[in-house]
Each structure stands twice: as structure tokens, then as C-alpha cells.
Design a protein around this motif. Structure first.
Motif, PDB file in Angstrom:
ATOM      1  N   GLU A 177       0.831  -1.199   0.000  1.00  9.13           N
ATOM      2  CA  GLU A 177       0.000   0.000   0.000  1.00  9.13           C
ATOM      3  C   GLU A 177       0.870   1.256   0.000  1.00  9.13           C
ATOM      4  N   VAL A 178       1.980   1.207   0.738  1.00  5.27           N
ATOM      5  CA  VAL A 178       2.914   2.333   0.725  1.00  5.27           C
ATOM      6  C   VAL A 178       3.489   2.520  -0.678  1.00  5.27           C
ATOM      7  N   ALA A 179       3.885   1.417  -1.311  1.00  6.47           N
ATOM      8  CA  ALA A 179       4.450   1.487  -2.663  1.00  6.47           C
ATOM      9  C   ALA A 179       3.444   2.079  -3.640  1.00  6.47           C
ATOM     10  N   ASP A 180       2.192   1.664  -3.530  1.00  3.45           N
ATOM     11  CA  ASP A 180       1.146   2.203  -4.405  1.00  3.45           C
ATOM     12  C   ASP A 180       1.019   3.715  -4.240  1.00  3.45           C
ATOM     13  N   LYS A 181       0.991   4.176  -2.990  1.00  4.79           N
ATOM     14  CA  LYS A 181       0.822   5.604  -2.727  1.00  4.79           C
ATOM     15  C   LYS A 181       2.008   6.407  -3.245  1.00  4.79           C
ATOM     16  N   LEU A 182       3.205   5.874  -3.090  1.00  3.61           N
ATOM     17  CA  LEU A 182       4.385   6.579  -3.574  1.00  3.61           C
ATOM     18  C   LEU A 182       4.379   6.700  -5.094  1.00  3.61           C
ATOM     19  N   ASP A 192       9.631   4.882  -7.265  1.00  2.00           N
ATOM     20  CA  ASP A 192       9.510   3.581  -7.915  1.00  2.00           C
ATOM     21  C   ASP A 192       9.134   2.527  -6.884  1.00  2.00           C
ATOM     22  N   GLY A 193       8.275   2.923  -5.927  1.00  2.00           N
ATOM     23  CA  GLY A 193       7.863   1.991  -4.899  1.00  2.00           C
ATOM     24  C   GLY A 193       8.617   2.242  -3.601  1.00  2.00           C
ATOM     25  N   ALA A 194       8.909   1.160  -2.879  1.00  2.00           N
ATOM     26  CA  ALA A 194       9.589   1.258  -1.584  1.00  2.00           C
ATOM     27  C   ALA A 194      10.631   0.147  -1.473  1.00  2.00           C
ATOM     28  N   ILE A 195      11.529   0.320  -0.519  1.00  2.00           N
ATOM     29  CA  ILE A 195      12.564  -0.672  -0.233  1.00  2.00           C
ATOM     30  C   ILE A 195      12.400  -1.136   1.216  1.00  2.00           C
ATOM     31  N   LEU A 196      12.366  -2.430   1.418  1.00  2.00           N
ATOM     32  CA  LEU A 196      12.320  -3.002   2.758  1.00  2.00           C
ATOM     33  C   LEU A 196      13.725  -3.430   3.155  1.00  2.00           C
ATOM     34  N   ARG A 197      14.134  -3.038   4.367  1.00  2.00           N
ATOM     35  CA  ARG A 197      15.493  -3.319   4.834  1.00  2.00           C
ATOM     36  C   ARG A 197      15.445  -4.081   6.152  1.00  2.00           C
ATOM     37  N   LYS A 204      26.600  -6.534   1.762  1.00  2.00           N
ATOM     38  CA  LYS A 204      27.448  -7.346   0.890  1.00  2.00           C
ATOM     39  C   LYS A 204      27.235  -6.921  -0.554  1.00  2.00           C
ATOM     40  N   ALA A 205      28.304  -6.690  -1.270  1.00  2.00           N
ATOM     41  CA  ALA A 205      28.191  -6.330  -2.681  1.00  2.00           C
ATOM     42  C   ALA A 205      27.610  -7.500  -3.457  1.00  2.00           C
ATOM     43  N   GLY A 206      26.745  -7.191  -4.419  1.00  2.00           N
ATOM     44  CA  GLY A 206      26.153  -8.230  -5.256  1.00  2.00           C
ATOM     45  C   GLY A 206      24.655  -8.340  -5.054  1.00  2.00           C
ATOM     46  N   SER A 207      24.090  -9.492  -5.383  1.00  2.00           N
ATOM     47  CA  SER A 207      22.648  -9.696  -5.329  1.00  2.00           C
ATOM     48  C   SER A 207      22.132  -9.714  -3.903  1.00  2.00           C
ATOM     49  N   GLY A 208      20.905  -9.185  -3.724  1.00  2.00           N
ATOM     50  CA  GLY A 208      20.263  -9.226  -2.424  1.00  2.00           C
ATOM     51  C   GLY A 208      19.412 -10.463  -2.239  1.00  2.00           C
ATOM     52  N   ALA A 209      19.780 -11.557  -2.874  1.00  2.00           N
ATOM     53  CA  ALA A 209      19.009 -12.799  -2.769  1.00  2.00           C
ATOM     54  C   ALA A 209      19.023 -13.368  -1.354  1.00  2.00           C
ATOM     55  N   ASP A 210      19.821 -12.765  -0.480  1.00  2.00           N
ATOM     56  CA  ASP A 210      19.851 -13.191   0.918  1.00  2.00           C
ATOM     57  C   ASP A 210      18.667 -12.643   1.702  1.00  2.00           C
ATOM     58  N   GLY A 211      17.848 -11.787   1.064  1.00  2.00           N
ATOM     59  CA  GLY A 211      16.664 -11.254   1.723  1.00  2.00           C
ATOM     60  C   GLY A 211      16.900 -10.016   2.555  1.00  2.00           C
ATOM     61  N   ALA A 212      18.091  -9.423   2.470  1.00  2.00           N
ATOM     62  CA  ALA A 212      18.398  -8.242   3.275  1.00  2.00           C
ATOM     63  C   ALA A 212      17.736  -6.988   2.730  1.00  2.00           C
ATOM     64  N   ILE A 213      17.579  -6.916   1.413  1.00  2.00           N
ATOM     65  CA  ILE A 213      17.027  -5.720   0.756  1.00  2.00           C
ATOM     66  C   ILE A 213      15.985  -6.176  -0.260  1.00  2.00           C
ATOM     67  N   ILE A 214      14.742  -5.761  -0.064  1.00  2.00           N
ATOM     68  CA  ILE A 214      13.644  -6.252  -0.897  1.00  2.00           C
ATOM     69  C   ILE A 214      12.850  -5.083  -1.483  1.00  2.00           C
ATOM     70  N   LYS A 215      12.554  -5.159  -2.775  1.00  2.00           N
ATOM     71  CA  LYS A 215      11.777  -4.124  -3.447  1.00  2.00           C
ATOM     72  C   LYS A 215      10.280  -4.371  -3.257  1.00  2.00           C
ATOM     73  N   ALA A 216       9.551  -3.304  -2.988  1.00  2.00           N
ATOM     74  CA  ALA A 216       8.085  -3.355  -2.961  1.00  2.00           C
ATOM     75  C   ALA A 216       7.589  -2.419  -4.054  1.00  2.00           C
ATOM     76  N   LYS A 217       7.012  -3.006  -5.113  1.00  2.00           N
ATOM     77  CA  LYS A 217       6.569  -2.216  -6.251  1.00  2.00           C
ATOM     78  C   LYS A 217       5.125  -2.591  -6.576  1.00  2.00           C
ATOM     79  N   PRO A 218       4.302  -1.611  -6.948  1.00  2.00           N
ATOM     80  CA  PRO A 218       2.889  -1.894  -7.187  1.00  2.00           C
ATOM     81  C   PRO A 218       2.627  -2.767  -8.402  1.00  2.00           C
TER      82      PRO A 218
END
Length: 307
Positions: A177-182, A192-197, A204-218
Motif C-alpha cells: 500500500e505504501v508502494a502504491d501511494k508513492l 519507484d515503490g519502496a525498499i524493505l530493509r 554485501k556487494a552483489g545480489s540481495g538474494a539473501d533477503g536483506a534488501i527487498i523491493k516493494a513495487k505496485p
């Protein structure tokens, strides 16, 4: 192939089942009480290395030198002056952005080989330079952000450099809902949405496939390799009707979109676009691999890998 120098955010749907189990979430909404949330400014990921009181270097997230933002580097030298005097060095991470300007135009400014004073920097993370060069920082995000805020607190979206807002877990509601409003702000603020941290996560440099940084996009977006174009019909006869793109697994997608000028340029210079990364938005990816209602959003000059 270029590599990412930053800890890259990923879609929740890209996380493995094991990762989702580890972070205790079956949907992105489950993270609302566990993860902090930052705005996702729709610009270009930027690295500013603060070397000493007089010197800085600015790079894209794939390591290209940036020459359009020296005014940002000078501003950061001033903001971090006290720490630099004590011999500290930093990598300031942020998003090159311009209030009221669409991402496509800001991206073009970002790549210019001359100053573009309209560009701003929304700073969201801070890494000790030695840790950044080593590719890992063991300091948790909450500590890094706290240090960053000491130097950048009090500025806003009208300033050359400003701190990206942070909302603590349990305070912001459903992340989608936050991503939609933004995103509803449109080009007025260009989000372009929100970032969950994960506040406890290391960097760590590279992919965030470890779940540390996640995109929230509508809407779902995919970064796909451009492999060709198809001629349009009606008003688009004799120019690009659809862009042909591929997932990393070879699945082909055709998407219409872009301005008349962009369509003409792709038609006249197809070979120059082949192999570059294009962003496609859609409602969902179907089991067949096809995209529901795909729309071509444009070439992403700051990206190198296809989803």
C-alpha cells in the motif's frame, strides 16, 4: 560482464523458498512488522567515495565514472567534513534523482560528461570505504543509517543532498500500500515503490538474494535483454510497434510502449539497442512464462543483467 558494486535489492518473488522460511515470510506483507521501509526514488543508483577533505569519486553501481554530479560530491565533502578531518573515508550510497523530473530524463542527465546541477542525491546507506572496497561490511543497517543521519539529517527533497526517509518496522502498514501511494505521486516526485530493509543485516556487494534488501513495487517489473523490434500497425507502421525481449532463461516477451521519438530511434538504430537491458512492467507473469499486459518502460542504462 559488468558486476554490481552495491547490495542489489530484489523482488520478494525472486527469493528462494529457503530464504522466505528463514526470514519468516510467505508474502511481502509479512515483513511489515520485521523490516524497516525506505522510499525508492526512481533514479540511478550512485556511489560517492569520500577520500579526504578535498577529493571524491563518483560511480554508477556497475563502476562507471560519473561526471555529472561534482556538485553533489562537493556538498558531501562539506557535510562529512568533521569525520574526514579525523581521517575517516566513506562510500555514500544513494539515488541520483531530480524532483519533478521523470526517471528517463534524469538517467540521461546522470550519464552526461558535464555538470548537471539539477541532479540531487537521496542518500540511503553509508559504508566505511575499506569495507566497501572489500565487498562486505559487518555493521548492521540500523547502525549504518544512524551514522549517515548524523551528517545528513535536516535536509529535504529540495536540497542537493538529502537523507532518504526511514520508517521503522510496525509503523508504516502494508508495504504494498505504501508502494502504491508513492508511485501515485507520478513524475511530480518520481518514486519507484519502496525498499524493505532488514535492520540487522550486514552489507554485501552483489545480489540481495539473501533477503536483506527487498523491493516493494505496485506492478511487477522485469529487466530483460532487448533482442529486436517488430513493425507496428496504423500510426506506428514504419516504426517500432513492439520491442522483443528475453528473460535470462530464453523466454521471449513482446511489449509495446515508449514515446514516438523513442520508437523511431529504436527502429532506425536497432543494432545499437540489441543486447541492452529494457524494463517491462506487467500485472503478473503467467505459468507459461508470458507476461500479462506487458508495457515497455524504456532502456535502463544502469542495469546489465536480465531477469
Amino acid at each position: 560482464m559488468a558486476r554490481y558494486l552495491v547490495h542489489k535489492a530484489v523482488e520478494f518473488s525472486s527469493l528462494s523458498a529457503a530464504c522466505k522460511k528463514r526470514i519468516g515470510a510467505q508474502s511481502i506483507s509479512d515483513l511489515a512488522g520485521k523490516y524497516d521501509l525506505q522510499y525508492k526514488y526512481d533514479g540511478c543508483n550512485t556511489i560517492v567515495k569520500l577520500l579526504n577533505l578535498q577529493h571524491f569519486e563518483i560511480y554508477s553501481r556497475t563502476g562507471e565514472r560519473v561526471k555529472s554530479m561534482d556538485h553533489v560530491g562537493l556538498r558531501l565533502l562539506n557535510l562529512f567534513r568533521s569525520a574526514l578531518q579525523r581521517g575517516h573515508q566513506f562510500a555514500v550510497l544513494g539515488e541520483a534523482w531530480a524532483r519533478g523530473v521523470p526517471q528517463r530524463r534524469a538517467s540521461g542527465w546522470f550519464r552526461k560528461h558535464e555538470p548537471v546541477p539539477q541532479l540531487q542525491l537521496a542518500v540511503f546507506d553509508l559504508i566505511d570505504l575499506g569495507d566497501f572496497e572489500a565487498g562486505v561490511s559487518l555493521h548492521p543497517f540500523e547502525r549504518r543509517y544512524e551514522t549517515l543521519s548524523v551528517h545528513t539529517r535536516g535536509f529535504n527533497e529540495s536540497d542537493t543532498v538529502f537523507l532518504c526517509p526511514l520508517f521503522h518496522a510496525g509503523t508504516y502498514g502494508d508495504p504494498m500500500e505504501v508502494a502504491d501511494k508513492l508511485c501515485a505521486e507520478g513524475d511530480k516526485r518520481a518514486f519507484d515503490g519502496a525498499i524493505l530493509r532488514d535492520p540487522k543485516a550486514v552489507w554485501k556487494a552483489g545480489s540481495g538474494a539473501d533477503g536483506a534488501i527487498i523491493k516493494a513495487k505496485p506492478r511487477l517489473t522485469f529487466d530483460l535483454k532487448i533482442v529486436g523490434v517488430e513493425e507496428g500497425e496504423g500510426k506506428y507502421k514504419g516504426t517500432t510497434g513492439k520491442v522483443v525481449l528475453q528473460f535470462a532463461d530464453g523466454t521471449e516477451v513482446k511489449a509495446a510502449g515508449g514515446t514516438d521519438l523513442e520508437r523511431r530511434d529504436m527502429w532506425d538504430n536497432t543494432a545499437q539497442y540489441a543486447g541492452r537491458i529494457g524494463e517491462v512492467a506487467c500485472l503478473e507473469r503467467l505459468p507459461s512464462g508470458e507476461l500479462r499486459e506487458p508495457v515497455f518502460k524504456g532502456v535502463r542504462h544502469d542495469k546489465v543483467d536480465a531477469d
